[in-house]
Design an enzyme around this catalytic site. Sequence first.
Site, PDB file in Angstrom:
ATOM      1  N   ASP A   1      -3.602 -18.781  17.620  1.00  0.00           N
ATOM      2  CA  ASP A   1      -4.561 -19.420  17.657  1.00  0.00           C
ATOM      3  C   ASP A   1      -4.748 -21.067  18.010  1.00  0.00           C
ATOM      4  OD1 ASP A   1      -5.741 -16.840  17.294  1.00  0.00           O
ATOM      5  OD2 ASP A   1      -6.398 -17.379  15.207  1.00  0.00           O
ATOM      6  N   ALA A   2      -3.324 -21.598  17.541  1.00  0.00           N
ATOM      7  CA  ALA A   2      -3.262 -22.844  17.356  1.00  0.00           C
ATOM      8  C   ALA A   2      -3.146 -23.123  19.061  1.00  0.00           C
ATOM      9  CB  ALA A   2      -2.032 -23.370  16.837  1.00  0.00           C
TER      10      ALA A   2
ATOM     11  N   ASP B   1      -6.833 -23.088  20.457  1.00  0.00           N
ATOM     12  CA  ASP B   1      -7.597 -23.907  20.202  1.00  0.00           C
ATOM     13  C   ASP B   1      -7.289 -25.374  20.772  1.00  0.00           C
ATOM     14  OD1 ASP B   1      -8.883 -22.330  18.384  1.00  0.00           O
ATOM     15  OD2 ASP B   1      -7.926 -22.746  16.685  1.00  0.00           O
TER      16      ASP B   1
ATOM     17  N   GLU C   1     -17.130 -21.275   1.401  1.00  0.00           N
ATOM     18  CA  GLU C   1     -16.818 -20.103   1.316  1.00  0.00           C
ATOM     19  C   GLU C   1     -15.468 -19.995   2.281  1.00  0.00           C
ATOM     20  OE1 GLU C   1     -19.992 -18.116   3.816  1.00  0.00           O
ATOM     21  OE2 GLU C   1     -21.484 -19.131   2.601  1.00  0.00           O
TER      22      GLU C   1
ATOM     23  N   LYS D   1     -12.951 -18.618   4.951  1.00  0.00           N
ATOM     24  CA  LYS D   1     -13.220 -18.210   6.102  1.00  0.00           C
ATOM     25  C   LYS D   1     -12.279 -17.194   6.428  1.00  0.00           C
ATOM     26  CE  LYS D   1     -13.537 -19.678  11.050  1.00  0.00           C
ATOM     27  NZ  LYS D   1     -12.671 -18.622  11.587  1.00  0.00           N
TER      28      LYS D   1
ATOM     29  N   ASP E   1     -10.150 -14.065   7.634  1.00  0.00           N
ATOM     30  CA  ASP E   1      -9.641 -13.837   9.053  1.00  0.00           C
ATOM     31  C   ASP E   1      -9.499 -12.445   9.674  1.00  0.00           C
ATOM     32  OD1 ASP E   1      -8.743 -14.682  11.480  1.00  0.00           O
ATOM     33  OD2 ASP E   1      -6.740 -15.244  10.824  1.00  0.00           O
TER      34      ASP E   1
ATOM     35  N   TYR F   1     -16.567  -8.123   3.599  1.00  0.00           N
ATOM     36  CA  TYR F   1     -17.164  -9.006   2.729  1.00  0.00           C
ATOM     37  C   TYR F   1     -18.135  -9.745   3.350  1.00  0.00           C
ATOM     38  CZ  TYR F   1     -13.195  -8.274  -0.357  1.00  0.00           C
ATOM     39  OH  TYR F   1     -12.178  -7.778  -1.272  1.00  0.00           O
TER      40      TYR F   1
ATOM     41  N   LYS G   1     -21.986 -24.474   4.616  1.00  0.00           N
ATOM     42  CA  LYS G   1     -22.998 -24.121   5.248  1.00  0.00           C
ATOM     43  C   LYS G   1     -24.038 -24.778   4.332  1.00  0.00           C
ATOM     44  CE  LYS G   1     -21.670 -19.333   6.333  1.00  0.00           C
ATOM     45  NZ  LYS G   1     -21.591 -18.138   6.110  1.00  0.00           N
TER      46      LYS G   1
ATOM     47  N   CYS H   1      33.749  -9.917  13.903  1.00  0.00           N
ATOM     48  CA  CYS H   1      33.069 -10.728  13.294  1.00  0.00           C
ATOM     49  C   CYS H   1      33.497 -12.124  13.805  1.00  0.00           C
ATOM     50  CB  CYS H   1      33.850 -10.757  11.862  1.00  0.00           C
ATOM     51  SG  CYS H   1      33.373 -12.064  10.986  1.00  0.00           S
TER      52      CYS H   1
ATOM     53  N   CYS I   1      36.188 -14.099  11.637  1.00  0.00           N
ATOM     54  CA  CYS I   1      37.596 -13.359  11.493  1.00  0.00           C
ATOM     55  C   CYS I   1      38.162 -12.420  12.274  1.00  0.00           C
ATOM     56  CB  CYS I   1      37.700 -13.123   9.999  1.00  0.00           C
ATOM     57  SG  CYS I   1      36.816 -11.351   9.636  1.00  0.00           S
TER      58      CYS I   1
ATOM     59  N   CYS J   1      30.681  -7.210   8.410  1.00  0.00           N
ATOM     60  CA  CYS J   1      32.144  -7.668   8.694  1.00  0.00           C
ATOM     61  C   CYS J   1      33.041  -6.448   7.756  1.00  0.00           C
ATOM     62  CB  CYS J   1      32.406  -8.909   8.808  1.00  0.00           C
ATOM     63  SG  CYS J   1      34.126  -9.393   8.561  1.00  0.00           S
TER      64      CYS J   1
ATOM     65  N   CYS K   1      37.945 -12.441   5.340  1.00  0.00           N
ATOM     66  CA  CYS K   1      37.230 -13.177   6.140  1.00  0.00           C
ATOM     67  C   CYS K   1      36.697 -14.461   5.487  1.00  0.00           C
ATOM     68  CB  CYS K   1      35.939 -12.112   6.408  1.00  0.00           C
ATOM     69  SG  CYS K   1      34.595 -13.190   7.328  1.00  0.00           S
TER      70      CYS K   1
HETATM   71  N1  LIG Z   1      -5.128 -16.237  20.274  1.00  0.00           N
HETATM   72  C1  LIG Z   1      -6.042 -16.190  21.328  1.00  0.00           C
HETATM   73  O1  LIG Z   1      -5.831 -15.702  22.391  1.00  0.00           O
HETATM   74  C2  LIG Z   1      -7.335 -16.303  20.855  1.00  0.00           C
HETATM   75  C3  LIG Z   1      -8.437 -15.834  21.705  1.00  0.00           C
HETATM   76  C4  LIG Z   1      -9.706 -16.155  21.314  1.00  0.00           C
HETATM   77  C5  LIG Z   1      -9.999 -16.471  20.301  1.00  0.00           C
HETATM   78  N2  LIG Z   1      -9.162 -16.951  19.219  1.00  0.00           N
HETATM   79  C6  LIG Z   1      -9.441 -17.524  18.069  1.00  0.00           C
HETATM   80  O2  LIG Z   1     -10.748 -17.294  17.599  1.00  0.00           O
HETATM   81  C7  LIG Z   1     -11.359 -18.464  17.250  1.00  0.00           C
HETATM   82  C8  LIG Z   1     -12.732 -18.249  18.158  1.00  0.00           C
HETATM   83  O3  LIG Z   1     -13.344 -17.180  17.334  1.00  0.00           O
HETATM   84  P1  LIG Z   1     -14.617 -17.054  16.826  1.00  0.00           P
HETATM   85  O4  LIG Z   1     -15.645 -17.503  17.909  1.00  0.00           O
HETATM   86  O5  LIG Z   1     -14.818 -15.909  16.252  1.00  0.00           O
HETATM   87  O6  LIG Z   1     -15.005 -18.173  16.006  1.00  0.00           O
HETATM   88  P2  LIG Z   1     -14.278 -18.571  14.687  1.00  0.00           P
HETATM   89  O7  LIG Z   1     -13.218 -17.442  14.249  1.00  0.00           O
HETATM   90  O8  LIG Z   1     -13.694 -19.701  14.604  1.00  0.00           O
HETATM   91  O9  LIG Z   1     -15.403 -18.533  13.584  1.00  0.00           O
HETATM   92  C9  LIG Z   1     -16.540 -17.579  13.658  1.00  0.00           C
HETATM   93  C10 LIG Z   1     -16.441 -16.661  12.917  1.00  0.00           C
HETATM   94  O10 LIG Z   1     -15.908 -16.875  11.609  1.00  0.00           O
HETATM   95  C11 LIG Z   1     -16.016 -15.478  10.921  1.00  0.00           C
HETATM   96  N3  LIG Z   1     -16.238 -15.932   9.417  1.00  0.00           N
HETATM   97  C12 LIG Z   1     -15.294 -15.829   8.496  1.00  0.00           C
HETATM   98  N4  LIG Z   1     -15.474 -16.086   7.401  1.00  0.00           N
HETATM   99  C13 LIG Z   1     -16.961 -16.569   7.668  1.00  0.00           C
HETATM  100  C14 LIG Z   1     -17.930 -16.997   6.613  1.00  0.00           C
HETATM  101  N5  LIG Z   1     -17.742 -17.270   5.307  1.00  0.00           N
HETATM  102  N6  LIG Z   1     -19.195 -17.458   7.338  1.00  0.00           N
HETATM  103  C15 LIG Z   1     -19.456 -17.286   8.891  1.00  0.00           C
HETATM  104  N7  LIG Z   1     -18.552 -16.981   9.380  1.00  0.00           N
HETATM  105  C16 LIG Z   1     -17.397 -16.169   8.889  1.00  0.00           C
HETATM  106  C17 LIG Z   1     -16.959 -14.699  11.576  1.00  0.00           C
HETATM  107  O11 LIG Z   1     -16.421 -13.505  12.086  1.00  0.00           O
HETATM  108  C18 LIG Z   1     -17.427 -15.653  12.485  1.00  0.00           C
HETATM  109  O12 LIG Z   1     -17.852 -14.747  13.931  1.00  0.00           O
HETATM  110  C19 LIG Z   1     -10.431 -19.573  18.115  1.00  0.00           C
HETATM  111  O13 LIG Z   1     -10.592 -20.806  17.346  1.00  0.00           O
HETATM  112  C20 LIG Z   1      -9.232 -19.031  17.978  1.00  0.00           C
HETATM  113  O14 LIG Z   1      -8.735 -19.394  16.720  1.00  0.00           O
HETATM  114  C21 LIG Z   1      -7.900 -16.804  19.704  1.00  0.00           C
HETATM  115 ZN   LIG Z   2      34.647 -11.624   9.306  1.00  0.00          ZN
END
Ligand SMILES: NC(=O)c1ccc[n+]([C@@H]2O[C@H](COP(=O)([O-])OP(=O)(O)OC[C@H]3O[C@@H](n4cnc5c(N)ncnc54)[C@H](O)[C@@H]3O)[C@@H](O)[C@H]2O)c1
Ligand SMILES: [Zn+2]
Length: 677
Positions: free
Chosen positions: A35-36, A39, A116, A118, A120, A226, A295, A413, A416, A431, A437
């Site tokens: 993701d980094a 992003d 909240e 976030k 994943d 959730y 929010k 190895c 040794c 080994c 050794c």
């Molecule tokens: N690695 C890759 O190839 C790739 C490709 C596309 C997207 N991504 C990742 O996904 C991100 C974009 O995805 P996105 O549009 O889903 O956005 P996001 O994941 O940055 O944020 C929105 C999502 O967060 C989630 N979420 C979790 N807790 C929440 C809460 N308490 N309230 C509201 N939403 C909550 C929901 O699923 C919501 O749709 C990128 O920043 C990247 O990190 C990675």
């Molecule tokens: Zn050895």
Amino acid sequence: MSNALSPAQRLTQLINTINEYNYQYYVLDNPTVPDAEYDRLMRELLDIEQTYPDLRSSDSPSQKVGGTALSAFEQVEHEVPMLSLDNAFDEQDMVAFEKRIKDRLKNTDKIGFSCEPKLDGLAVSILYENGKLVRAATRGDGRVGENITTNVRTIANVPLSLRGDSYPSRLEVRGEVIMTRAGFVTLNEAQINKGKKPFVNPRNAAAGSLRQLDPRITAGRPLLFYCYSLGLVENEQQPLDTTHSSRLKQLSEWGLPLSKELETATGAQECLEYFHKIGELRSQLSYDIDGVVFKVDDIEMQQALGFVARAPRWAIAHKFPAQEEISSLLDVEFQVGRTGAITPVARLVPTFVGGVTVSNATLHNQDEINRLGIMIGDTVIIRRAGDVIPQIVAIVTEKRPADAREITFPTACPMCDSAIEKLEGEAVARCTGGLYCKAQRKEAMKHFASRKALDVDGLGDKLIEQLVDGDMVKSPADFFSLDIAPLSSMERMGEKSAVNLVNALEHSKKTTLAKFLYALGIREVGEATAQNLALHFLTLEAIEQADIESLQTVPDVGVIVAQHVFNFFREAHNLEVIKALRDAGVHWPTIEKIALDQLPLAGQVYVLTGTLNVMDRNQAKAKLQALGAKVSGSVSAKTDCLVAGEKAGSKLTKAQDLGVKVINEDGMLAMFADLEG
Ligand SMILES: NC(=O)c1ccc[n+]([C@@H]2O[C@H](COP(=O)([O-])OP(=O)(O)OC[C@H]3O[C@@H](n4cnc5c(N)ncnc54)[C@H](O)[C@@H]3O)[C@@H](O)[C@H]2O)c1
Ligand SMILES: [Zn+2]
């Protein structure tokens, strides 16, 4: 590279790459970059679009949510669109966010926020009609999602009907479907056993599990849901609460699951405190989170603020530093451990991930190399979460260079030259050189001198390596015949440190049976096991003579450990080393035969949790056992006392719920001092 391109060309390139990554991530549930990295590209794209607004088109990925729904599923049109979130990557972003809101609302007071975690996973909408679950859908592109009703019905904590009778006749709830880390590990083990490809991370495992055409597969996957918001609401029987956070509480009264970490805050500063608090908790949560979401709590304010193309103006996701990053494999080295285990270690391009710079990662063994299909030169995804040692989770196959090299596991190895053997059913290759050794000898000597063993002050790793390399010590007993003169001439030593070392060695001869046993480095005999062996048998002679059966009557000792102990004392050279050590003057006090039920903590059940600072977990455990306590792994009504270190989590809550006595590390240390005093 990008310098040579015009902004328009670079933009086109970014759009193509991001669209491809979106497809892999959202449609195939199989991302190829962390993701980094994604992003970073997205931020570059946003920057270009901001600097050259004319280049921005309405079909840019910056204007869109998610991915297209798979046609294999029936389509669901969202009556209220499911949007994404804007991101904050640092504290300034957060402060600027609150300021934007105040400016727009012409409001001078601090803003109230719902805070909240976030989660994943992936966003899901669930529709209840007259309290019954009638439809569930993925977010898709925000307008059209996939109908996954039968799959969602299999998720353990999703209610099929709502509780009570005060709910609106049509109620759409939104939330995240996730997989716990423990569930993810179990699932991947099963995938590997079945010869299937393991998932890269819990998020993709959750997404892949939910978007299955056969709901029976979903049913077998450890998913949880959730809630974090309401979508469509029709015919409410009573007006809904006026804040987002109290609406969430209302959902929980109707039986819908909420994550435990929900809170409210006033102003950006309190939000940042929440961000740090959850950041500390992050590694202890049972599921992955990639940030926190703030929010605007007041629903009227939310409505006044409204939306932009892909996200609401009233919410922001404050992301944690990435735990996964991209790096590349420069080389693989093979290290030889104390027991001869050969470990391939990846040398990486130094990369900042999980808060530190990582330049090595273990590749464990040949099976792991095969599983990853990794070659030298590959671009790799590395992961460092909490204090867990860095791992390579996957390789980026498309980026493999033409001159990538195969990793060849040595047959001899590297230290040794003895043969390397791999036993049937064991993943580890070893080994066969034993103490011949030098690598094994060095590790064995370091272990012998280490703090929990004979604890020789001033006998550090570097010095031991020199002593072994110079053939000055071949067995641990040789330490005790080292003279001051040759020691003083060693690198970074002098007369004074040599004298100190000889004194420290003399001092270390007075030890305990448990430490001595541990120092011998018998396979799988850690500190606690050594302690228990000593307490059970009382003398070294008794342990030497014990058969496998009687060894197994010791707490913590199973058949494998019993065999290791038994075999150790059948080797002539081990007995020689022991004799030489005792001849050199290593000794310990006799252990008095105390009836076990007379020990001060006899009959009591202790549980350890959280981080201890002074003692490590094993030390504390051994000590408690030595005082007669039983040390259990989980809190129950039978627990007498919980020792809660820093950042204690669910065990502490449970102990408090059950009214179990709780002490911290200081309390435990004071108790030890008391009982021994
Ligand atoms: N690695 C890759 O190839 C790739 C490709 C596309 C997207 N991504 C990742 O996904 C991100 C974009 O995805 P996105 O549009 O889903 O956005 P996001 O994941 O940055 O944020 C929105 C999502 O967060 C989630 N979420 C979790 N807790 C929440 C809460 N308490 N309230 C509201 N939403 C909550 C929901 O699923 C919501 O749709 C990128 O920043 C990247 O990190 C990675
Ligand atoms: Zn050895």
